[in-house]
Design an enzyme around this catalytic site. Structure first.
Site, mmCIF file in Angstrom:
data_model
loop_
_atom_site.group_PDB
_atom_site.id
_atom_site.type_symbol
_atom_site.label_atom_id
_atom_site.label_comp_id
_atom_site.label_asym_id
_atom_site.label_seq_id
_atom_site.Cartn_x
_atom_site.Cartn_y
_atom_site.Cartn_z
ATOM 1 N N TRP A 13 10.482 3.673 0.295
ATOM 2 C CA TRP A 13 11.128 2.524 1.281
ATOM 3 C C TRP A 13 12.295 1.897 0.148
ATOM 4 C CZ3 TRP A 13 10.986 -1.400 -2.288
ATOM 5 C CH2 TRP A 13 9.656 -1.409 -2.924
ATOM 6 N N ASN A 14 12.235 2.211 -0.901
ATOM 7 C CA ASN A 14 13.344 1.537 -1.893
ATOM 8 C C ASN A 14 14.852 2.034 -1.456
ATOM 9 O OD1 ASN A 14 12.687 3.902 -3.031
ATOM 10 N ND2 ASN A 14 13.076 3.025 -5.097
ATOM 11 N N PRO A 65 9.800 8.937 6.814
ATOM 12 C CA PRO A 65 10.114 7.784 5.950
ATOM 13 C C PRO A 65 8.991 6.833 5.870
ATOM 14 C CG PRO A 65 10.652 7.710 8.492
ATOM 15 C CD PRO A 65 10.014 8.881 8.148
ATOM 16 N N ASP A 66 9.297 6.038 5.177
ATOM 17 C CA ASP A 66 8.206 4.973 4.633
ATOM 18 C C ASP A 66 7.918 4.095 5.947
ATOM 19 O OD1 ASP A 66 6.595 3.617 2.243
ATOM 20 O OD2 ASP A 66 7.424 2.048 3.483
ATOM 21 N N GLY A 95 8.036 8.774 -4.839
ATOM 22 C CA GLY A 95 7.062 7.821 -4.624
ATOM 23 C C GLY A 95 6.527 7.503 -5.937
ATOM 24 N N GLU A 152 9.316 13.207 -7.446
ATOM 25 C CA GLU A 152 9.832 12.222 -8.371
ATOM 26 C C GLU A 152 8.992 10.938 -8.483
ATOM 27 O OE1 GLU A 152 12.320 9.050 -8.825
ATOM 28 O OE2 GLU A 152 14.185 10.127 -9.061
ATOM 29 N N LEU A 153 8.478 10.498 -9.337
ATOM 30 C CA LEU A 153 7.579 9.537 -9.345
ATOM 31 C C LEU A 153 7.942 8.273 -10.449
ATOM 32 C CD1 LEU A 153 4.554 12.206 -10.066
ATOM 33 C CD2 LEU A 153 5.372 11.234 -7.757
ATOM 34 N N CYS A 182 13.291 3.567 -8.871
ATOM 35 C CA CYS A 182 12.358 4.198 -9.966
ATOM 36 C C CYS A 182 13.133 4.420 -11.551
ATOM 37 C CB CYS A 182 12.101 5.672 -9.496
ATOM 38 S SG CYS A 182 13.535 6.505 -8.838
ATOM 39 N N GLU A 229 4.560 0.004 -14.814
ATOM 40 C CA GLU A 229 5.828 -0.104 -14.028
ATOM 41 C C GLU A 229 5.754 -1.247 -12.958
ATOM 42 O OE1 GLU A 229 6.472 2.954 -11.083
ATOM 43 O OE2 GLU A 229 8.932 2.674 -11.364
HETATM 44 P P1 ADP Z 1 5.424 2.988 -3.010
HETATM 45 O O1 ADP Z 1 4.190 2.295 -3.880
HETATM 46 O O2 ADP Z 1 6.683 2.829 -3.460
HETATM 47 O O3 ADP Z 1 5.009 2.479 -1.682
HETATM 48 P P2 ADP Z 1 3.950 5.388 -2.270
HETATM 49 O O4 ADP Z 1 3.495 6.482 -3.243
HETATM 50 O O5 ADP Z 1 2.792 4.353 -1.702
HETATM 51 O O6 ADP Z 1 4.959 4.408 -2.959
HETATM 52 O O7 ADP Z 1 4.704 5.541 -1.024
HETATM 53 C C1 ADP Z 1 5.807 6.690 -1.030
HETATM 54 C C2 ADP Z 1 5.899 7.579 0.418
HETATM 55 O O8 ADP Z 1 4.231 8.354 0.286
HETATM 56 C C3 ADP Z 1 5.433 6.732 1.676
HETATM 57 O O9 ADP Z 1 6.360 7.217 2.465
HETATM 58 C C4 ADP Z 1 4.200 6.670 2.038
HETATM 59 O O10 ADP Z 1 3.952 6.213 3.325
HETATM 60 C C5 ADP Z 1 3.756 7.792 1.383
HETATM 61 N N1 ADP Z 1 2.227 8.009 1.208
HETATM 62 C C6 ADP Z 1 1.343 7.098 0.601
HETATM 63 N N2 ADP Z 1 0.044 7.492 0.614
HETATM 64 C C7 ADP Z 1 0.366 8.565 0.866
HETATM 65 C C8 ADP Z 1 -0.988 9.871 1.215
HETATM 66 N N3 ADP Z 1 -2.167 9.566 0.754
HETATM 67 N N4 ADP Z 1 -0.420 10.769 1.559
HETATM 68 C C9 ADP Z 1 0.829 11.140 1.770
HETATM 69 N N5 ADP Z 1 1.801 10.216 1.818
HETATM 70 C C10 ADP Z 1 1.645 9.063 1.509
#
Ligand code: ADP
Length: 526
Positions: A166-167, A191-192, A241, A263-264, A297, A395
């Site tokens: 989402w960022n 998308p988120d 994410g 990219e984490l 990030c 973080e």
């Molecule tokens: P943040 O902490 O920045 O929200 P996330 O890693 O939770 O980061 O989310 C990044 C993306 O990954 C979002 O689009 C979210 O919906 C998706 N996401 C979260 N959990 C899962 C999962 N278990 N499997 C696949 N996608 C996921």
């Protein structure tokens, strides 16, 4: 169709643009899908409803994408590139609308939203220009000089799955998909949950530029259902994410033996050397830490300052942060906007509370600002952060940075590298010192006299994370070729690779050995 996005109280111009979008966007067609409310980060009010996709919707999206991709793979690369050149112009022309919607969904300030627009345009231009050369068949020396003709072809993977956060919903929603599509793939993107409209808006511009709709399918909804269904079906997975989710998706990619780029997270350090231009540092560092309210990030969360300039830097930096203008809204005179939602606000507050309870000192910020909007938090500078404070190593992903004095640059480098992450680092120093330090930092990107923007915007070079911050890279040649499979084609002409017909194996062995020895000596072998 109009059921797909129902809109809440929005400014009129946004409402009209979004309604146009509702009618245009090719989301997989499932009337019985649930809707969920999407909120404005500035006010918390509902701005519209998006569809909560499920596994069936993802399945349908992949079916359509696969069909479309077969044709697309045979479309000449130059023709594909033309679409993205047109898309580049449309993105820049429609920038106001794109920035409005990004700001509405994320709560960021306008300049941070502009960064997203520029990123998308930059990637579209770079890859549209580069793709024809990168994807061209290239000739390599064959096994036997003159007798073996060898070429490498770059075949698309098929359907690329993309899961974005989402960022930076615009930049991370589309920029990585551009090289994937140019390479001949289809894309199914999620998308988120918090930011579905931004991606729908920009994908609509891509359709207007001429991209066949089925080639880029957007499925909105929850990460666990939609995201994992995408990971289960894609031929390559692109993820941005958290490290926790990145690990889950990496497992799926590993089990399915598909390529994976991620990219984490990061706990990005900055070093300020005694020979730095402090005026410049004081001007730039707030941007490095608080762009997009620190929900970035690559943003800086810890600063190590050499002793001779520590006091001077700290007092001037603190003052600059205290003077930052916070606010909600679409005008340009805001230095920092809101956090995205209550969950983020709670998380940032609890990191700061934990550090303060354990002995940290707050020099600037440290508190929420409900008078500005429900999710605002002040840009925060901490010192004396003890070893056991969570934010020392974890973080925060918010507008919080801590500053520490170091006696030597070697100490600063050791502290900068003392992390499980390795995404971004920044150095403020005289150029020669900066380059010397950069070579000793274990991070995928290192900015000298800049926070993160210079590395990020240098699109011709690969960018990504070391250690727990990710795998593979975006940008540069790698950012496109990762979406392809190399196909090695060799044509053996005239003589068999086993020598002339009837040649005894022993003689073949002798001839080959002498040929290799000679070839090395005379350098006619690769
Ligand atoms: P943040 O902490 O920045 O929200 P996330 O890693 O939770 O980061 O989310 C990044 C993306 O990954 C979002 O689009 C979210 O919906 C998706 N996401 C979260 N959990 C899962 C999962 N278990 N499997 C696949 N996608 C996921």
């Amino acid at each position: 169709m109009s059921r797909r996005l129902t809109l809440g109280p929005l400014p009129k111009h946004l409402r009209q643009n979004l309604l146009r979008l509702c009618a245009n966007t090719a989301i997989a067609d499932h009337q019985e899908q649930e809707e969920y409310p999407v909120h404005s980060a500035f006010s918390g009010e509902v701005i519209g409803h998006a569809l909560a996709g499920d596994e069936q919707v993802v399945e349908a999206a992949f079916f359509k994408a696969r069909e479309a991709q077969r044709l697309w793979a045979h479309t000449p690369v130059k023709q594909r590139a033309k679409i993205f050149k047109d898309f580049h112009d449309r993105v820049l022309r429609e920038r106001e609308f794109l920035m409005d919607i990004v700001q509405l969904e994320t709560g960021k300030n306008r300049l941070s939203a502009l960064d997203e627009v520029l990123d998308v345009a930059g990637n579209a231009r770079y890859y549209a220009n580069k793709a024809p050369r990168l994807l061209a068949e290239n000739a390599n020396p064959g096994a036997l000089p003159l007798l073996t003709k060898n070429r490498v072809q770059h075949a698309p993977k098929g359907v690329v799955g993309q899961i974005s956060p989402w960022n930076y919903p615009l930049a991370l929603g589309i920029s990585d998909a551009i090289p994937a599509l140019l390479a001949g793939n289809a894309v199914v993107a999620k998308p988120d949950w918090n930011t579905p409209f931004t991606l729908l808006a920009v994908v609509d511009l891509l359709y207007q530029a001429g991209l066949p709709r089925e080639l880029f399918q957007v499925v909105t909804g929850a990460g666990k259902t939609v995201g994992s269904a995408i990971a289960q079906r894609s031929d390559y997975l692109m993820f941005t994410g958290s490290t926790a989710t990145g690990r889950i998706l990496g497992k799926t990619a590993g089990e399915r033996l598909i390529g994976y780029s991620a990219e984490l997270g990061g706990k990005n350090p900055m070093i300020i050397a005694a020979d730095a231009d402090l005026d410049k540092a004081v001007r730039e560092v707030p941007n490095a830490c608080f762009s997009n309210s620190g929900q970035l990030c690559v943003s800086i969360e810890r600063i190590y300052v050499e002793a001779p300039v520590y006091e001077d830097f700290l007092s001037r930096f603190t003052k600059a942060v205290q003077q930052m203008r916070l606010g909600a809204g679409f005008d340009w005179n805001v230095d920092m906007g809101s956090l995205i939602n209550q969950q983020q606000l709670d998380s940032v507050q609890s990191f700061v509370d934990d550090a303060v309870a354990k002995g940290a000192t707050v020099l600037a910020g440290g508190r929420a600002r409900p008078d500005l909007g429900p999710f605002f938090f002040e840009p925060t500078v901490l010192i004396d952060v003890p070893r056991d404070a969570k934010l020392r190593t974890e973080e925060v992903f918010g507008p919080v940075v801590y500053v520490e004095k170091v006696e030597t640059l070697q100490e600063a480098i050791a502290l900068a590298n003392d992390t499980e992450y390795g995404l971004n680092a920044s150095i403020f120093a005289a150029p020669e010192t900066g380059w010397q330090i950069a070579g000793q930092i274990n991070a995928g990107g290192v900015g000298i006299n800049d926070g993160y923007a210079a590395t990020w915007a240098s699109i011709a070079s690969p960018l990504g994370g070391m250690k727990q911050s990710g795998m593979s890279r975006r940008h540069g040649e790698e950012g496109l070729l990762k979406y392809t499979e190399a196909r090695n084609v060799a044509e053996q002409r005239g003589l068999s690779i086993r020598g002339p017909k009837g040649m005894p194996p022993k003689l073949y062995g002798q001839v080959m050995s002498y040929a290799l020895l000679l070839g090395k000596k005379l350098r006619f072998l690769p």
